[in-house]
Design a protein around this motif. Structure first.
Motif, PDB file in Angstrom:
ATOM      1  N   LEU A 282      22.886  62.070  98.666  1.00 57.66           N
ATOM      2  CA  LEU A 282      22.575  62.090  97.688  1.00 57.66           C
ATOM      3  C   LEU A 282      23.441  63.093  96.371  1.00 57.66           C
ATOM      4  CD1 LEU A 282      18.910  62.649  97.672  1.00 57.66           C
ATOM      5  CD2 LEU A 282      20.032  60.264  97.664  1.00 57.66           C
TER       6      LEU A 282
ATOM      7  N   ASP B 162      20.117  61.595  89.614  1.00 53.49           N
ATOM      8  CA  ASP B 162      19.247  61.905  89.028  1.00 53.49           C
ATOM      9  C   ASP B 162      18.315  63.007  90.471  1.00 53.49           C
ATOM     10  OD1 ASP B 162      17.884  63.432  87.123  1.00 53.49           O
ATOM     11  OD2 ASP B 162      18.177  62.453  85.746  1.00 53.49           O
ATOM     12  N   PRO B 163      18.094  63.668  89.941  1.00 52.77           N
ATOM     13  CA  PRO B 163      17.268  64.695  91.031  1.00 52.77           C
ATOM     14  C   PRO B 163      15.797  64.069  90.382  1.00 52.77           C
ATOM     15  CG  PRO B 163      17.936  66.098  89.997  1.00 52.77           C
ATOM     16  CD  PRO B 163      18.481  64.796  89.884  1.00 52.77           C
ATOM     17  N   ASN B 164      15.355  63.860  89.088  1.00 53.43           N
ATOM     18  CA  ASN B 164      13.731  63.127  88.624  1.00 53.43           C
ATOM     19  C   ASN B 164      13.916  61.672  89.035  1.00 53.43           C
ATOM     20  OD1 ASN B 164      13.374  64.905  87.000  1.00 53.43           O
ATOM     21  ND2 ASN B 164      15.572  64.716  85.318  1.00 53.43           N
TER      22      ASN B 164
ATOM     23  N   LEU C 131      20.322  64.485 101.546  1.00 58.54           N
ATOM     24  CA  LEU C 131      21.036  65.102 100.943  1.00 58.54           C
ATOM     25  C   LEU C 131      22.281  65.028 100.149  1.00 58.54           C
ATOM     26  CD1 LEU C 131      18.567  68.395 101.009  1.00 58.54           C
ATOM     27  CD2 LEU C 131      18.447  66.635  99.077  1.00 58.54           C
TER      28      LEU C 131
ATOM     29  N   CYS D 282      11.851  61.495  94.696  1.00 55.66           N
ATOM     30  CA  CYS D 282      10.819  62.175  95.607  1.00 55.66           C
ATOM     31  C   CYS D 282      11.227  62.351  97.172  1.00 55.66           C
ATOM     32  CB  CYS D 282       9.290  61.773  95.227  1.00 55.66           C
ATOM     33  SG  CYS D 282       8.270  62.399  96.548  1.00 55.66           S
TER      34      CYS D 282
ATOM     35  N   THR E 253      12.518  69.615  96.761  1.00 58.35           N
ATOM     36  CA  THR E 253      11.953  69.433  98.561  1.00 58.35           C
ATOM     37  C   THR E 253      10.655  69.562  98.550  1.00 58.35           C
ATOM     38  OG1 THR E 253      14.090  68.039  98.635  1.00 58.35           O
ATOM     39  CG2 THR E 253      12.606  68.133 100.562  1.00 58.35           C
TER      40      THR E 253
ATOM     41  N   ARG F 121       8.020  71.045  93.380  1.00 60.09           N
ATOM     42  CA  ARG F 121       8.301  70.077  92.700  1.00 60.09           C
ATOM     43  C   ARG F 121       6.989  70.329  91.701  1.00 60.09           C
ATOM     44  NH1 ARG F 121      11.560  65.495  93.710  1.00 60.09           N
ATOM     45  NH2 ARG F 121      10.635  64.591  92.028  1.00 60.09           N
TER      46      ARG F 121
ATOM     47  N   CYS G  31      18.326  74.517  96.352  1.00 64.05           N
ATOM     48  CA  CYS G  31      18.762  72.678  96.319  1.00 64.05           C
ATOM     49  C   CYS G  31      18.826  72.306  95.005  1.00 64.05           C
ATOM     50  CB  CYS G  31      18.124  71.769  97.138  1.00 64.05           C
ATOM     51  SG  CYS G  31      18.730  71.326  97.746  1.00 64.05           S
ATOM     52  N   TYR G  32      19.312  71.606  94.075  1.00 65.37           N
ATOM     53  CA  TYR G  32      19.122  71.058  93.196  1.00 65.37           C
ATOM     54  C   TYR G  32      18.629  69.733  93.371  1.00 65.37           C
ATOM     55  CZ  TYR G  32      21.719  68.201  89.605  1.00 65.37           C
ATOM     56  OH  TYR G  32      21.318  67.175  88.575  1.00 65.37           O
ATOM     57  N   TYR G  33      17.948  69.475  94.139  1.00 67.43           N
ATOM     58  CA  TYR G  33      17.129  67.890  95.037  1.00 67.43           C
ATOM     59  C   TYR G  33      15.643  68.797  95.077  1.00 67.43           C
ATOM     60  CZ  TYR G  33      20.388  64.523  93.688  1.00 67.43           C
ATOM     61  OH  TYR G  33      22.349  64.340  93.596  1.00 67.43           O
TER      62      TYR G  33
END
Length: 332
Positions: free
Chosen positions: A262, A268-270, A259, A273, A290, A332, A286-288
């Motif tokens: 990243l 971009d989180p999109n 992380l 995965c 998980t 997600r 978290c911004y990402y």
């Protein structure tokens, strides 16, 4: 004596004291009732002569117990071990037992030294997250001080161990995404360890179930050291000229390091995965996003207490392998 089985009255007669005095000594009440150290030693010396009898061994263990359990973990800064120790300490404290916690820093030589120090401190038993590749050292210790492996266990060991189930849970974690993607990378370390190897097997099983053929290039691993996860994902990024579409990490510390990379490159989180073994509350914010496997620390800690209690009281274990079910938390 009428039978070969030694009784408290027999020890009392041989020591020249009352049966009540012997009982106080065996139940660690000798100081409360001001029984002299010399009398205590005389009673225990007589009992030691008959320690081949199981009930006498139990008396001796209780009389000499320190109400301390030694714990060896590789890294106390790792959130998994920190959370486990939090629950373990609370569980043993309810039984008025204190933990002596030591750290091996993933170094086998350090692990052996700190384990020997715990034995010298006369702990009643030991709970060990081992970095050794053989159980010989602990089998030897186990002859006098019961040993329970935690998290990591050694293949074919006869010593009891407690760990989280990994194969099915990891497969279930990644299957929904593996069905949608054409690649899935495993960013890991120390895959020779049984716990990590089981997570790798679950990862491969999940890919197979999803109909995605595993490729050797997707397995990116090395021996663990600080910031290794950052280095591994950076290497993959540079080699591919892009980031993988999906990543699984087998531990929370590796996930944290991935992380950090990243965040540094501001991806971009999109575009990625993320899945991981080990859940931490920070993942809720978290911004990402998980998806993670949360280990049941409370059940693991309670199981440790139950197993240690049986071991130090010479009670038979119904089985030696304890796999605690985790749960999947999706973001997600």
């Amino acid at each position: 004596m009428a039978s070969n089985k030694l009784k408290l009255n027999d020890i009392a007669r041989l020591a020249g004291v009352s049966a009540t005095t012997v009982s106080h000594i065996f139940n660690k009440r000798d100081k409360k009732y001001r029984i002299s150290p010399q009398t205590r030693q005389r009673v225990l010396a007589i009992a030691q002569q008959y320690s081949d009898q199981s009930h006498i061994r139990q008396y001796l263990v209780k009389a000499n117990s320190t109400n301390t359990i030694g714990v060896v973990v590789p890294d106390m800064s790792n959130s998994f071990f920190s959370m486990f120790l939090h629950h373990l300490e609370a569980s043993f404290r309810q039984k008025n037992i204190q933990l002596l916690i030591t750290c091996s820093h993933y170094n086998p030589e350090v692990e052996i030294k700190v384990a020997q120090n715990l034995v010298e401190r006369c702990v009643d038993a030991m709970i060990v997250v081992t970095s050794l590749d053989s159980d010989d050292f602990y089998v030897n210790i186990n002859q006098q001080t019961p040993v329970l492996f935690f998290d990591r266990y050694l293949k074919d060991t006869k010593l009891p161990f407690i760990t989280s189930e990994s194969v099915k849970s990891v497969a279930d974690l990644i299957i929904p995404y593996a069905k949608q993607l054409e690649e899935f990378y495993f960013i890991g370390c120390d895959i020779q360890l049984t716990s990590i190897h089981a997570r790798l097997e679950g990862f491969k099983q999940g890919l197979k179930t999803a109909g995605l053929k595993f490729k050797h290039d997707w397995l990116v691993c090395d021996d663990y050291c600080q910031n290794k996860g950052y280095q591994l994902i950076k290497g993959v990024h540079e080699k591919l000229g892009r980031l993988p579409k999906a990543i699984f990490t087998p531990s929370c510390n590796l996930l944290q390091e991935v992380l950090s990379y990243l965040v540094e490159i501001k991806i971009d989180p999109n575009q990625i995965c993320l899945c991981s073994y080990d859940y931490n509350i920070y993942l809720d914010y978290c911004y990402y996003p998980t998806d993670a496997i949360a280990q049941d620390f409370q059940t693991m800690a309670h199981t440790c207490v139950e197993v240690i209690d049986r071991l130090i009281n010479f009670k038979e274990l119904k089985h030696h392998a304890f796999f605690i079910e985790p749960k999947i938390i999706r973001h997600r």
